[in-house]
Write a protein that holds these residues in place. Structure first.
Motif, mmCIF file in Angstrom:
data_model
loop_
_atom_site.group_PDB
_atom_site.id
_atom_site.type_symbol
_atom_site.label_atom_id
_atom_site.label_comp_id
_atom_site.label_asym_id
_atom_site.label_seq_id
_atom_site.Cartn_x
_atom_site.Cartn_y
_atom_site.Cartn_z
ATOM 1 N N ILE A 7 38.201 51.115 32.253
ATOM 2 C CA ILE A 7 38.344 51.614 31.025
ATOM 3 C C ILE A 7 39.551 52.078 30.484
ATOM 4 C CG2 ILE A 7 37.597 53.454 29.260
ATOM 5 C CD1 ILE A 7 34.806 53.793 30.937
ATOM 6 N N GLU A 8 40.344 52.736 31.509
ATOM 7 C CA GLU A 8 41.739 53.296 31.265
ATOM 8 C C GLU A 8 42.627 52.192 30.983
ATOM 9 O OE1 GLU A 8 42.433 55.587 34.618
ATOM 10 O OE2 GLU A 8 41.348 57.360 33.923
ATOM 11 N N GLU A 9 42.256 51.135 31.709
ATOM 12 C CA GLU A 9 43.302 49.883 31.497
ATOM 13 C C GLU A 9 42.877 49.136 30.395
ATOM 14 O OE1 GLU A 9 44.133 47.717 35.252
ATOM 15 O OE2 GLU A 9 44.402 49.411 36.128
ATOM 16 N N ASP A 10 41.754 49.353 29.447
ATOM 17 C CA ASP A 10 41.400 48.610 28.165
ATOM 18 C C ASP A 10 40.727 47.555 28.542
ATOM 19 O OD1 ASP A 10 41.131 48.410 25.440
ATOM 20 O OD2 ASP A 10 42.904 47.510 25.217
ATOM 21 N N PHE A 11 39.897 47.690 29.526
ATOM 22 C CA PHE A 11 38.807 46.446 29.899
ATOM 23 C C PHE A 11 39.439 45.213 30.276
ATOM 24 C CE2 PHE A 11 37.427 49.586 26.440
ATOM 25 C CZ PHE A 11 36.528 50.246 27.109
ATOM 26 N N PRO A 12 39.932 45.250 31.280
ATOM 27 C CA PRO A 12 40.637 43.915 31.917
ATOM 28 C C PRO A 12 39.481 42.971 32.312
ATOM 29 C CG PRO A 12 41.048 45.764 33.576
ATOM 30 C CD PRO A 12 40.428 46.156 32.171
ATOM 31 N N ASP A 13 39.816 41.716 32.856
ATOM 32 C CA ASP A 13 38.956 40.760 33.106
ATOM 33 C C ASP A 13 38.276 41.027 34.546
ATOM 34 O OD1 ASP A 13 41.110 39.956 34.949
ATOM 35 O OD2 ASP A 13 41.576 38.123 33.605
ATOM 36 N N ARG A 14 37.429 39.983 34.918
ATOM 37 C CA ARG A 14 36.982 40.268 36.356
ATOM 38 C C ARG A 14 37.766 40.292 37.441
ATOM 39 N NH1 ARG A 14 32.242 41.168 39.483
ATOM 40 N NH2 ARG A 14 32.655 40.023 41.422
ATOM 41 N N ALA A 15 38.760 39.586 37.287
ATOM 42 C CA ALA A 15 39.893 39.458 38.383
ATOM 43 C C ALA A 15 40.348 40.479 38.516
ATOM 44 C CB ALA A 15 40.916 38.092 37.992
ATOM 45 N N ARG A 16 40.797 41.403 37.638
ATOM 46 C CA ARG A 16 41.438 42.633 37.750
ATOM 47 C C ARG A 16 40.432 43.758 38.219
ATOM 48 N NH1 ARG A 16 45.439 45.533 39.183
ATOM 49 N NH2 ARG A 16 45.651 47.694 38.304
ATOM 50 N N VAL A 17 39.124 43.582 37.999
ATOM 51 C CA VAL A 17 38.227 44.520 38.271
ATOM 52 C C VAL A 17 38.105 44.295 40.035
ATOM 53 C CG1 VAL A 17 35.554 44.992 38.432
ATOM 54 C CG2 VAL A 17 36.845 44.638 36.233
ATOM 55 N N GLU A 18 37.911 43.125 40.366
ATOM 56 C CA GLU A 18 38.305 43.015 41.995
ATOM 57 C C GLU A 18 39.263 43.527 42.406
ATOM 58 O OE1 GLU A 18 37.656 38.636 42.455
ATOM 59 O OE2 GLU A 18 35.798 38.553 41.805
ATOM 60 N N VAL A 19 40.405 43.532 41.919
ATOM 61 C CA VAL A 19 41.578 44.067 42.486
ATOM 62 C C VAL A 19 41.431 45.690 42.523
ATOM 63 C CG1 VAL A 19 43.954 44.637 42.152
ATOM 64 C CG2 VAL A 19 43.083 42.428 41.845
ATOM 65 N N LEU A 20 40.925 46.272 41.298
ATOM 66 C CA LEU A 20 40.582 47.793 41.293
ATOM 67 C C LEU A 20 39.616 47.997 42.551
ATOM 68 C CD1 LEU A 20 40.432 48.193 37.317
ATOM 69 C CD2 LEU A 20 42.131 48.674 39.021
ATOM 70 N N LEU A 21 38.545 47.169 42.765
ATOM 71 C CA LEU A 21 37.638 47.463 43.758
ATOM 72 C C LEU A 21 38.276 47.552 44.967
ATOM 73 C CD1 LEU A 21 34.721 48.046 44.920
ATOM 74 C CD2 LEU A 21 34.455 45.747 44.592
ATOM 75 N N GLU A 22 39.007 46.678 45.376
ATOM 76 C CA GLU A 22 39.819 46.642 46.564
ATOM 77 C C GLU A 22 40.648 47.741 46.904
ATOM 78 O OE1 GLU A 22 39.032 44.627 48.928
ATOM 79 O OE2 GLU A 22 37.564 43.283 47.802
ATOM 80 N N GLU A 23 41.208 48.166 45.651
ATOM 81 C CA GLU A 23 42.147 49.284 45.800
ATOM 82 C C GLU A 23 41.310 50.706 46.001
ATOM 83 O OE1 GLU A 23 45.615 47.635 42.854
ATOM 84 O OE2 GLU A 23 44.328 49.307 42.422
ATOM 85 N N GLU A 24 40.213 50.803 45.385
ATOM 86 C CA GLU A 24 39.478 52.019 45.623
ATOM 87 C C GLU A 24 38.785 51.890 46.968
ATOM 88 O OE1 GLU A 24 38.707 54.461 43.795
ATOM 89 O OE2 GLU A 24 40.251 53.897 42.352
ATOM 90 N N LEU A 25 38.372 50.798 47.661
ATOM 91 C CA LEU A 25 37.867 50.761 48.896
ATOM 92 C C LEU A 25 38.857 51.100 49.941
ATOM 93 C CD1 LEU A 25 35.893 47.356 48.526
ATOM 94 C CD2 LEU A 25 34.970 49.685 49.153
ATOM 95 N N ALA A 26 40.006 50.560 49.592
ATOM 96 C CA ALA A 26 41.174 51.086 50.589
ATOM 97 C C ALA A 26 41.780 52.273 50.561
ATOM 98 C CB ALA A 26 42.460 50.140 50.223
ATOM 99 N N GLY A 27 41.411 52.937 49.632
ATOM 100 C CA GLY A 27 41.776 54.455 49.591
ATOM 101 C C GLY A 27 40.561 55.520 49.955
ATOM 102 N N ARG A 28 39.522 54.846 50.386
ATOM 103 C CA ARG A 28 38.408 55.766 51.098
ATOM 104 C C ARG A 28 38.956 56.453 52.340
ATOM 105 N NH1 ARG A 28 34.335 53.442 52.938
ATOM 106 N NH2 ARG A 28 32.930 55.147 52.505
#
Length: 392
Positions: A371-392
C-alpha cells in the motif's frame, strides 16, 4: 387570457391518453409538480392527477379499460394507475375536516377550488386540462411561479398547523424554486418551528435529505438556522459545521462531483463517530446510511496524504467523500479501481512459515508495504515478501 401548459413529451404519451379516455376528459386534471415543472421548463419526474370521481369509481373505470390500478392510499382518495410510461397517482378532490399537524381526516369534494385550497403552496395548486392544456389557477400560483416566490395558500400559520412538515417543505421548495422571499411564510415557519418535534423522524429525515440533495441548499439552511428552525431538527449544525457545508458545496462544484445528501449531512455534523451514530438513530436512517455517516465522521486531516490507500481501506465512495469533507482533491480516485492484494496465505506457508498467526502477521507486513508503495505489480510483491522473510 387563459394560460396553457406548454406541450411537453409527457403530455403526448399514448398511455396517458388511454387513462384520460377511461376516466373521462372532464373528470380529470393534471396537478402539482408535473404542471409546475413543465411551466418552468424542467424535467418532469412524477405525474399526478385529480378527479371529482370517488376512488372506487376510478378503479372500476380503469379496470374496465384494461388498466392495472392499485389502491395505494384509498382511505385518502388515492389510487395508482400502473402505465407503460410510469405510474400515475389519481386522487379524488378533497378538503380537510380535521388535522393534528401530523395527519388529516379528509372529506371528498366535488369542487376543484376546494381541493386547491387544501394544498400547501400556490405553485403546487395549478391544474391543467388534459386536452386543451388550459390551466386553472385559483390562488395566484402562476404569478408566484413567474416571480420565483414560494407562498402558502391562504394563511401560512393555518397551513402549517394542518401539517407541521410544511415548514421543511417550504424551505426545500424555496431552495429549489425561490428567488423572492415571502416574509409572511418566513415568519410563520419561525414561529411554529417547535411543532417539528411532533413529527415522525422518518418524515423529517426525508425532507432534510431532499433539501441537502439540491444544487446549493446552503443559503436556505443558513436562513433556517438564523430563524431557529434548523436547531430544532439538527442542533449539531453549528457555525463551524455550516462553514464546512459551504466549503463542501464549493469543492463539489469545482471538481464536478455530483451532490450527495448524506455527504452533506456529514458536513453538518462534528467529526465524531459516536455523535454521527446518535444522529443517524434519531433520524431513523437505514443501517447502510448509519454505517456510512459514521464512517464519514471518522475523517481526519491526514485523509488526503494517500487517497488511494484510503480508498483501499474504506472503499472508493467513502474515500472520495472523506477527501471532499476535508477539502482535498478527489480526482486521484477518478477511474481508479481498488486492486486485490496479489498474495495468498498458502504462498507464505509454502516458503516454510507454519500456518497460523505468523502467516497473518507476514501478510499484513507485506500488504502494508504494498500500500505504501502505491500498489505495485505482482513481481514487486514477491520481492517484498522475500525481504520480509529474510528479516524474520
Amino acid at each position: 387570457m387563459t394560460e396553457t401548459l406548454p406541450t411537453a413529451l409527457w403530455t403526448q404519451r399514448a398511455d396517458l391518453a388511454q387513462l384520460v379516455a377511461a376516466i373521462g376528459i372532464e373528470d380529470i386534471r393534471w396537478v402539482g409538480g408535473a404542471v409546475r415543472d413543465t411551466l418552468l421548463g424542467e424535467e418532469v419526474a412524477d405525474i399526478d392527477a385529480a378527479t371529482p370521481l370517488l376512488p372506487e369509481e376510478v378503479m372500476n373505470l380503469l379496470k374496465q379499460a384494461g388498466i392495472r390500478v392499485v389502491p395505494t392510499g384509498i382511505d385518502h382518495g388515492t389510487v395508482t394507475a400502473v402505465l407503460d410510461g410510469g405510474p400515475v397517482e389519481i386522487t379524488t378532490l378533497r378538503h380537510d375536516v380535521s388535522t393534528d399537524g401530523r395527519r388529516a381526516t379528509v372529506k371528498f369534494a366535488s369542487d376543484w377550488k376546494d381541493d386547491a385550497a387544501r394544498r400547501d403552496f400556490t405553485i403546487n395548486a395549478l391544474y391543467a386540462h388534459p386536452q386543451s392544456l388550459a390551466i386553472d389557477d385559483y390562488f395566484g400560483g402562476l404569478e408566484d411561479l413567474s416571480a420565483r416566490r414560494v407562498r402558502f395558500i391562504g394563511d401560512a400559520r393555518e397551513r402549517i398547523r394542518e401539517d407541521h412538515l410544511r415548514i421543511l417543505r417550504y424551505y426545500r421548495f424555496q431552495a429549489r424554486f425561490g428567488a423572492e422571499l415571502d416574509a409572511e411564510a418566513e415568519k410563520a415557519c419561525a414561529e411554529l418551528a417547535e411543532t417539528l418535534k411532533g413529527l415522525s423522524r422518518e418524515r423529517v429525515a426525508g425532507e432534510l435529505l431532499a433539501l441537502l440533495a439540491l444544487p446549493d441548499p446552503y443559503p436556505t439552511l443558513l436562513r433556517m438556522r438564523e430563524k431557529a428552525v434548523l436547531p430544532v431538527i439538527l442542533p449539531e449544525a453549528g457555525k463551524a459545521e455550516m462553514a464546512r457545508l459551504e466549503l463542501l458545496i464549493g469543492i463539489e462544484a469545482r471538481y464536478g462531483v455530483e451532490t450527495d445528501s448524506l455527504r452533506r449531512l456529514a458536513a453538518l455534523l462534528p467529526p465524531v463517530p459516536a455523535l454521527a451514530e446518535s444522529v443517524a438513530a434519531r433520524l431513523r436512517l437505514s443501517r447502510a446510511q448509519r454505517d456510512r455517516l459514521t464512517t464519514l465522521a471518522a475523517r481526519n486531516a491526514s485523509d488526503g496524504d494517500a487517497p488511494r490507500a484510503l480508498a483501499y481501506r474504506q472503499g472508493i465512495e467513502n474515500a472520495r467523500d472523506r477527501l471532499l469533507l476535508t477539502g482535498k482533491d478527489p480526482r486521484d480516485l477518478v477511474q481508479w479501481h481498488v486492486p486485490q492484494f496479489p498474495l495468498k496465505g498458502g504462498e507464505i506457508v509454502a516458503r516454510g512459515i507454519g500456518a497460523g498467526p505468523e502467516v497473518a502477521k507476514m501478510m499484513r507486513a507485506v500488504e502494508r508495504r504494498w500500500i505504501e508503495e502505491d500498489f505495485p505489480d505482482r513481481a514487486r510483491v514477491e520481492v517484498l515478501l522475500e525481504e520480509e522473510l529474510a528479516g524474520r
